[in-house]
Scaffold this motif. Structure first.
Motif, PDB file in Angstrom:
ATOM      1  N   SER A  91     -27.581-116.558 -23.888  1.00  0.00           N
ATOM      2  CA  SER A  91     -26.319-115.501 -23.852  1.00  0.00           C
ATOM      3  C   SER A  91     -26.811-114.198 -23.258  1.00  0.00           C
ATOM      4  O   SER A  91     -27.730-113.702 -23.169  1.00  0.00           O
ATOM      5  N   VAL A  92     -25.541-113.763 -22.580  1.00  0.00           N
ATOM      6  CA  VAL A  92     -25.682-112.286 -22.024  1.00  0.00           C
ATOM      7  C   VAL A  92     -25.714-111.298 -23.169  1.00  0.00           C
ATOM      8  O   VAL A  92     -24.814-111.269 -23.940  1.00  0.00           O
ATOM      9  N   VAL A  93     -26.844-110.352 -22.890  1.00  0.00           N
ATOM     10  CA  VAL A  93     -27.018-109.356 -24.167  1.00  0.00           C
ATOM     11  C   VAL A  93     -27.126-108.062 -23.538  1.00  0.00           C
ATOM     12  O   VAL A  93     -27.028-107.307 -24.145  1.00  0.00           O
ATOM     13  N   TRP A  94     -26.805-108.198 -22.387  1.00  0.00           N
ATOM     14  CA  TRP A  94     -26.909-106.597 -21.725  1.00  0.00           C
ATOM     15  C   TRP A  94     -26.172-106.596 -20.206  1.00  0.00           C
ATOM     16  O   TRP A  94     -26.642-107.658 -19.497  1.00  0.00           O
ATOM     17  N   GLN A  95     -25.369-105.971 -20.023  1.00  0.00           N
ATOM     18  CA  GLN A  95     -25.124-105.840 -18.475  1.00  0.00           C
ATOM     19  C   GLN A  95     -25.132-104.092 -17.917  1.00  0.00           C
ATOM     20  O   GLN A  95     -24.793-103.265 -18.658  1.00  0.00           O
ATOM     21  N   GLY A  96     -25.399-104.217 -16.795  1.00  0.00           N
ATOM     22  CA  GLY A  96     -25.402-102.885 -16.393  1.00  0.00           C
ATOM     23  C   GLY A  96     -26.054-102.875 -14.699  1.00  0.00           C
ATOM     24  O   GLY A  96     -25.868-104.064 -14.236  1.00  0.00           O
ATOM     25  N   ARG A  97     -25.986-101.749 -14.174  1.00  0.00           N
ATOM     26  CA  ARG A  97     -26.336-101.701 -12.651  1.00  0.00           C
ATOM     27  C   ARG A  97     -27.366-100.735 -12.522  1.00  0.00           C
ATOM     28  O   ARG A  97     -27.700-100.038 -13.282  1.00  0.00           O
ATOM     29  N   MET A  98     -28.366-101.203 -11.446  1.00  0.00           N
ATOM     30  CA  MET A  98     -29.424-100.268 -11.064  1.00  0.00           C
ATOM     31  C   MET A  98     -28.797 -99.097 -10.483  1.00  0.00           C
ATOM     32  O   MET A  98     -29.345 -98.005 -10.544  1.00  0.00           O
ATOM     33  N   HIS A  99     -27.593 -99.054  -9.697  1.00  0.00           N
ATOM     34  CA  HIS A  99     -27.102 -98.060  -9.118  1.00  0.00           C
ATOM     35  C   HIS A  99     -25.570 -97.876  -9.251  1.00  0.00           C
ATOM     36  O   HIS A  99     -24.945 -99.043  -9.167  1.00  0.00           O
ATOM     37  N   GLU A 100     -25.168 -96.847  -9.769  1.00  0.00           N
ATOM     38  CA  GLU A 100     -23.694 -96.573  -9.956  1.00  0.00           C
ATOM     39  C   GLU A 100     -23.104 -96.474  -8.579  1.00  0.00           C
ATOM     40  O   GLU A 100     -23.339 -95.660  -7.733  1.00  0.00           O
ATOM     41  N   PRO A 101     -22.113 -97.370  -8.453  1.00  0.00           N
ATOM     42  CA  PRO A 101     -21.411 -96.995  -7.136  1.00  0.00           C
ATOM     43  C   PRO A 101     -20.644 -95.810  -6.759  1.00  0.00           C
ATOM     44  O   PRO A 101     -19.995 -95.263  -7.900  1.00  0.00           O
TER      45      PRO A 101
END
Length: 489
Positions: A91-101
């Motif tokens: 299951s996906v337990v975290w979502q995020g970005r390395m760089h904010e657009p």
């Protein structure tokens, strides 16, 4: 430009102004820059490498590529970094970005890191080099000797090339650096290794960067990042111990199967990466220069290594073209402290990841290289914004056509901007006196460039005269432009 002519007194000797050892991103950038300046050069590489390798192009690098005429091809070949999905127990337990657009602004047209496999970046630069009349020769530098007049370079097969200058852009294991006897200070973390491979699978969507690990400690077990413009994922997986596993599809499948029900169908380029953090004690020894990984190697954190090498080449190209020992001396003076600072950034980011800090995946402005400048350089005069990056700004030509400042900077010339009609006479005289190597413009109402919405004036903050170097940095700010132009002639 790549043609060579015989020298009397040596049947196997040929002559060129610059010999570039290494055709990675730094060497190819330098070759393209010299080619468009009409400088005689040769670029040699033992073998063309493949693989995704360094995949992140920083905003400042995109500006360099704009100037070199390849940014459209680069943008078409890549994409922004995707959203990261982190999994646990399927299951996906975290979502995020390395760089904010970020959205483009008048002064920063390329605000986002762009993902392009390194093999494609090199292919684009090779194609551009061919358009400019150059080519990469398959050859290996095996030795060299320099004297007061030049460098005699030995190639495999007993060939010799006589060059005015040699540039070692031949990677972290640089033969050029070793033969110079230049120390490569730093450390190699033998116990901290990463398996990297280009793999294919049909079991994952290509809209996300898929990672498995312990999110509490930010410890990665496996990462699979989709590479834009391909059907390939870049696989990364840290390994322990000193033995190197068999780099086969079966090995990588076993690693992936330990965390997910994902079947790999094919494997291409593979590598075992050892964290290497080193910098040469100097970037120049008389007529020999070091650039790119030959001068500094980084951890992969922050995507700094490839980009810093491209900036090295961009700094060096116009100086080799113009010549003069004083001007050439500023290459090391400007780039060595920059490389040291960037090395510090990538090392801090790497330690965050190793230590499991909560923000280990996040990247900010410090990695974009837009804030890098040379305020303490002897080539930065007049105070104020001297030494800083020359911002872009949307303007119009006198006849109403759109014209950005980056449009007028593009090319091998020096650019002079006179803000206000009071500088019209000076601008006209500069254009008449210096030839095509210098292009001068008035900026403002009724000028050569109409500052339609005031963005140029806001970015530069002056009613005076600004001289922009060929590599897109402000050289002279509210100082005598003629004195500056004479100093870099």
């Amino acid at each position: 430009m790549t043609a060579a002519r015989s020298i009397v007194g040596g049947m196997n000797e040929t002559e060129t102004h610059v010999l570039i050892a290494g055709a990675g991103p730094a060497g190819l950038t330098l070759a393209c820059d010299l080619a468009r300046r009409g400088v005689d050069f040769r670029i040699v590489e033992r073998e063309q490498l493949t693989g995704s390798r360094g995949k992140g192009l920083q905003p400042r690098t995109l500006e360099v590529f704009d100037d070199l005429g390849v940014v459209d091809a680069v943008l078409a070949s890549g994409a922004p970094y995707p959203l990261i999905n982190a999994y646990k127990n399927g299951s996906v337990v975290w979502q995020g970005r390395m760089h904010e657009p970020a959205e483009p602004t008048p002064d920063v047209p390329y605000p986002n890191v762009w993902m392009v496999p390194q093999w494609r970046t090199e292919e684009i630069l090779r194609n551009r080099l061919a358009e400019l009349g150059g080519r990469v020769e398959q050859a290996e530098v095996t030795g060299f000797e320099q004297d007061t007049d030049g460098v005699t370079v030995e190639l495999d097969g007993g060939r010799r090339v006589r060059a005015a200058y040699l540039v070692g852009a031949d990677g972290g294991r640089s033969l050029v650096r070793k033969r110079l006897g230049v120390r490569f200070d730093g450390e190699t973390h033998e116990a901290e290794r990463m398996l990297i491979a280009d793999v294919r699978t049909g079991d994952l969507d290509r809209g996300h960067w898929h990672v498995w690990g312990d999110m509490a400690t930010q410890k990665l077990t496996v990462g699979l990042c989709p590479l834009p413009g391909t059907d390939v994922f870049q696989l990364t997986a840290p390994i322990e111990g000193e033995e190197t596993p068999d780099l086969s599809l079966e090995t990588f499948q076993k690693i992936v199967s330990s965390v997910a029900d994902v079947r790999l169908t094919d494997i291409g380029w593979t590598s075992v990466y050892r964290v290497n953090i080193r910098m040469a004690e100097r970037f120049r020894a008389d007529r020999v220069f070091l650039a790119g990984d030959a001068a500094h190697v980084h951890s992969p954190a922050g995507g700094q290594g490839l980009n810093t090498g491209i900036q090295d080449a961009y700094n060096l190209g116009w100086k080799l073209a113009r010549g003069g020992d004083t001007l050439l001396g500023t290459y090391e003076e400007e780039r060595l402290p920059v490389a040291a600072g960037v090395l510090g950034i990538s090392t801090r980011l790497y330690r965050k990841a190793v230590e499991g800090q909560a923000d280990a995946f996040r990247r900010g402005e410090e990695t974009q290289q837009l804030g890098i400048g040379y305020p303490d350089s002897p080539l930065s005069v007049g105070g104020g914004k001297a030494g800083g990056r020359a911002p872009d700004a949307p303007c119009h030509s006198a006849d109403g056509r759109p014209a950005r400042l980056f449009d007028v900077f593009r090319g091998p010339h020096v650019t002079v901007l006179g803000f206000g009609a009071t500088h019209a006479e000076t601008v006209a005289r500069i254009n008449a006196s210096y030839g095509p190597a210098v292009r001068a413009y008035t900026v403002g109402e009724g000028g050569d460039l109409v500052d339609t919405e005031g963005h140029a004036r806001a970015a530069y903050g002056t009613d005076g005269i600004v001289v922009v170097r060929p590599d897109g940095y402000i050289g002279s700010y509210d100082a005598d432009p003629d004195a500056y132009l004479r100093s870099i002639a």
